[in-house]
Design a protein around this motif. Structure first.
Motif, short mmCIF file in Angstrom:
data_model
loop_
_atom_site.label_atom_id
_atom_site.label_comp_id
_atom_site.label_asym_id
_atom_site.label_seq_id
_atom_site.Cartn_x
_atom_site.Cartn_y
_atom_site.Cartn_z
N THR A 141 4.48 -0.69 -7.24
CA THR A 141 3.32 -0.51 -7.22
C THR A 141 2.53 -0.58 -6.04
N ASN A 142 1.23 0.22 -5.86
CA ASN A 142 0.28 -0.29 -4.97
C ASN A 142 -0.91 -0.46 -5.40
N ARG A 143 -0.81 -0.77 -6.67
CA ARG A 143 -1.98 -1.18 -7.36
C ARG A 143 -2.12 -2.39 -7.35
N ASP A 144 -3.33 -3.11 -7.77
CA ASP A 144 -3.80 -4.50 -7.97
C ASP A 144 -3.31 -4.95 -9.24
N LEU A 145 -1.98 -5.18 -9.72
CA LEU A 145 -1.83 -5.43 -10.99
C LEU A 145 -2.73 -6.66 -11.72
N PRO A 146 -2.74 -7.69 -10.99
CA PRO A 146 -3.46 -8.85 -11.77
C PRO A 146 -4.91 -8.28 -12.11
N ALA A 147 -5.58 -7.25 -11.16
CA ALA A 147 -6.89 -6.62 -11.74
C ALA A 147 -6.79 -6.07 -12.79
N LYS A 148 -5.62 -5.18 -12.95
CA LYS A 148 -5.45 -4.32 -14.08
C LYS A 148 -5.38 -5.15 -15.40
N GLU A 194 0.87 -1.27 -0.18
CA GLU A 194 -0.03 0.09 -0.10
C GLU A 194 1.04 1.36 -0.03
N SER A 195 0.24 2.32 -0.25
CA SER A 195 0.91 3.60 -0.47
C SER A 195 1.70 4.08 1.02
N GLY A 196 2.86 4.25 1.01
CA GLY A 196 3.46 4.67 2.26
C GLY A 196 4.38 3.54 3.16
N THR A 197 4.08 2.34 2.60
CA THR A 197 4.81 1.24 3.21
C THR A 197 6.27 1.10 3.19
N GLY A 198 6.87 1.94 2.43
CA GLY A 198 8.43 1.97 2.52
C GLY A 198 9.02 1.31 1.13
N LYS A 199 8.04 1.26 0.11
CA LYS A 199 8.48 0.78 -1.26
C LYS A 199 9.77 1.44 -1.90
N ASP A 200 9.83 2.71 -1.65
CA ASP A 200 11.17 3.70 -1.96
C ASP A 200 12.29 3.22 -1.36
N LEU A 201 12.13 3.05 0.07
CA LEU A 201 13.28 2.71 1.05
C LEU A 201 13.77 1.45 0.75
N VAL A 202 12.74 0.34 0.46
CA VAL A 202 13.20 -1.03 0.11
C VAL A 202 14.21 -0.96 -1.32
N SER A 203 13.59 -0.23 -2.29
CA SER A 203 14.18 -0.36 -3.47
C SER A 203 15.83 0.38 -3.26
N ARG A 204 15.98 1.30 -2.43
CA ARG A 204 17.11 1.80 -2.28
C ARG A 204 18.16 0.78 -1.55
N ALA A 205 17.54 -0.08 -0.74
CA ALA A 205 18.52 -0.80 0.15
C ALA A 205 18.80 -1.98 -0.91
N ILE A 206 17.86 -2.34 -1.68
CA ILE A 206 18.41 -3.27 -2.67
C ILE A 206 19.60 -2.93 -3.61
N VAL A 211 9.56 -10.99 -11.21
CA VAL A 211 10.52 -12.22 -11.43
C VAL A 211 10.63 -12.42 -9.84
N LEU A 212 10.96 -11.43 -9.28
CA LEU A 212 11.36 -11.71 -7.57
C LEU A 212 10.43 -10.62 -7.20
N PRO A 213 9.14 -11.01 -6.31
CA PRO A 213 8.30 -10.34 -5.76
C PRO A 213 8.73 -9.86 -4.29
N ILE A 214 8.63 -8.77 -3.88
CA ILE A 214 8.69 -8.46 -2.50
C ILE A 214 7.20 -7.63 -2.13
N VAL A 215 6.81 -8.12 -0.89
CA VAL A 215 5.52 -7.79 -0.70
C VAL A 215 5.89 -6.93 0.64
N LEU A 216 5.21 -5.75 0.61
CA LEU A 216 5.53 -4.85 2.02
C LEU A 216 4.15 -4.82 2.73
N PRO A 217 4.20 -5.28 4.00
CA PRO A 217 3.05 -5.30 4.93
C PRO A 217 2.51 -3.85 5.15
N LEU A 221 11.55 2.18 -11.17
CA LEU A 221 10.25 2.72 -11.54
C LEU A 221 9.03 2.73 -10.71
N ASP A 222 8.88 3.92 -10.00
CA ASP A 222 7.82 4.04 -8.92
C ASP A 222 6.61 4.03 -9.47
#
Ligand SMILES: Nc1ncnc2c1ncn2[C@@H]1O[C@H](COP(=O)(O)OP(=O)(O)OP(=O)(O)O)[C@@H](O)[C@H]1O
Length: 466
Positions: A285-292, A174-186, A308-314, A243-244
């Motif tokens: 993404t914070n969107r439901d891609l399979p729905a899209k 979801e929005s604000g869960t830290g996706k940007d931080l995680v990408s930088r950490a990778i 290929v490698l999914p990371i899901v943030l709680p 690509l945010d």
């Protein structure tokens, strides 16, 4: 402790045997032998060594050539050269080329053991240093990510695992869960860390501009293209592109992205030639891609290329035990940035934090903390300072609603987790982190309370005032 390995390289079998017999007991190490430079390189591919002792004169690949190859392929390996008496110039040359030391033949046994002992010591120090560097890198990459809950631990493990590869990663949450931080950490933990990390917030760039931003253009490609422009993919060459919010890009750009991922090349607008790029792609993404995909808004083939490698943030409401730690981290960070004295949150406000719905996740919590730092008149931030009194009075039953889709075991575990986070969190807020006092109030033994705190990842220091 595992024995250190010395690799001795010499074309004379007698010399190899002699050195193995004398060095193994004297240095308490394992000696491996190679009869040529090629043989040595092959052995090192299979198992690393701590030290290489190399004869300068060998048929085929000589000692100097092997030294050059080792500097390239195994730069951390400590190398000692053996030279015939009188070849001092060659020995000096070897030192200039990166050998640690040289020994002239015929050698005195004690002097040889002493010199190799020193070389092994150097190799040990280098190893320690490397280990420390890795530790610091890991710490630096993760230090901005706060949370010790089991769900976040799984995220850290996934980050470390994917960082070692060049594969495409899709970070969802979801929005604000830290996706940007995680990408930088990778990126920070990958071999690309010294190269560019280029972040593109896709929805903020108008569609017609996004394409030229990503892939660049040639002079004359369109009316305002008065000169060539390098695209972000080329800027990220050898590095990482993030690509945010990929879920929001048009299907035209989706098609072009698919080509980049498949062929690892881009074609600037108005150009006839493609350019090879070596870029690691992380998308979020914070969107439901399979729905899209079902509604035709997102290409299925692109989804599989990205995922290929999914990371899901709680979401934050599923890891409430992290809230106190996040609060103290955010207070420290923003008091310093805003140059304000350190503040703390009141017990009542912490109580609210522990049960709020947090639809905006950590970003929402962060915004509230910033408001509190700016508007609370004293050292303590209270609900009134940030405008949450109404929410406090509203005793909505958020908890039970959110577990109705879980099975019995998971629902119970989830509620227990939340209960402890809230109950113990409130106690510790009240006692400002004093565990003995909290134990007295709730009627538990101090050790029993500490055990629960450990189990649910609750730290007393997060409740101490600054
Ligand atoms: N685990 C965390 N520890 C510390 N800070 C965090 C954590 N997660 C998020 N934040 C903070 O919350 C804010 C939002 O995080 P971030 O921008 O990474 O979220 P996002 O998932 O990319 O959001 P969006 O989908 O809206 O782009 C940032 O200021 C970030 O520093």
């Amino acid at each position: 402790m595992m024995k250190e390995i010395i690799l001795v390289v010499d074309d004379a079998p007698d010399m190899l045997q002699l050195l193995k017999r004398s060095l193994e007991p004297a240095l308490n190490c394992e000696v491996k032998t190679a009869h040529s430079g090629e043989d040595a390189l092959r052995l090192l591919e299979q198992e690393p060594a701590d030290l290489a002792l190399i004869d300068m004169k060998m048929p085929g690949m000589d000692g100097m050539e092997l030294l050059f190859q080792l500097r390239r392929k195994h730069p951390w390996l400590t190398v000692v050269m053996m030279t015939a008496h009188g070849c001092i110039e060659l020995a000096v040359e070897a030192i200039k080329s990166g050998a640690y030391d040289f020994i002239t033949k015929p050698f005195d046994h004690d002097a040889l053991v002493l010199n190799l002992g020193k070389a092994l010591e150097r190799s040990r120090l280098l190893r320690e240093n490397l280990k420390l560097q890795r530790h610091v890198q890991l710490h630096d990459a993760f230090q901005n990510l706060v949370g010790r809950s089991a769900k976040m631990q799984r995220v850290y493990e996934a980050i470390q695992m994917v960082a070692k590869t060049d594969l495409t990663v899709l970070v969802t949450g979801e929005s604000g869960t830290g996706k940007d931080l995680v990408s930088r950490a990778i990126h920070a933990l990958s071999d690309r860390r010294d190269r560019a990390f280029v972040a593109v917030n896709c929805p903020t760039v108008p569609e017609n501009i996004l394409e030229s931003e990503l892939f660049g253009y040639r002079k004359g490609a369109f009316t305002h293209a008065t000169q060539n422009k390098i695209g972000l993919f080329q800027e990220a060459h050898r590095g990482t592109i993030f690509l945010d919010e990929i879920g929001d890009i048009s299907t035209t750009i989706q098609t072009k992205l698919l080509r980049v991922l498949q062929q690892k090349e881009i074609k600037p607008l108005g150009d006839t030639k493609s350019v090879q790029v070596d870029v690691r792609v992380i998308a979020s993404t914070n969107r439901d891609l399979p729905a899209k995909i079902k509604t035709g808004e997102f290409r299925e083939d692109l989804y599989y290329r990205l995922n290929v490698l999914p990371i899901v943030l709680p979401p934050l409401r599923e890891r409430r035990e992290d809230i106190p730690h996040l609060v103290s981290h955010l207070l420290e960070k923003h008091c310093e940035e805003l140059k304000r004295p350190r503040k703390r949150v009141s017990a009542e406000l912490m109580h609210y934090f522990l049960q709020a719905p947090w639809e905006g996740n950590v970003r929402e919590l962060e915004n509230i903390i910033i408001r509190g730092i700016l508007f609370a008149p004293g050292n303590e931030i209270r609900p009134d300072d940030i405008g949450v009194p109404d929410l406090l009075k509203e005793k909505k039953c958020l908890v039970e609603d959110s577990v109705k889709n879980l099975n019995y075991r998971n629902a119970k575990e989830e509620l227990l987790q939340r209960f402890h986070a809230r109950y113990i969190g409130n106690l510790l807020s009240h006692t400002e982190g004093n565990v003995s006092q909290a134990a007295r109030i709730c009627g538990l033994e101090r050790q029993a309370l500490q055990q629960l705190m450990r189990k649910y990842g609750i730290r007393s220091e997060d409740f101490r005032g600054g």
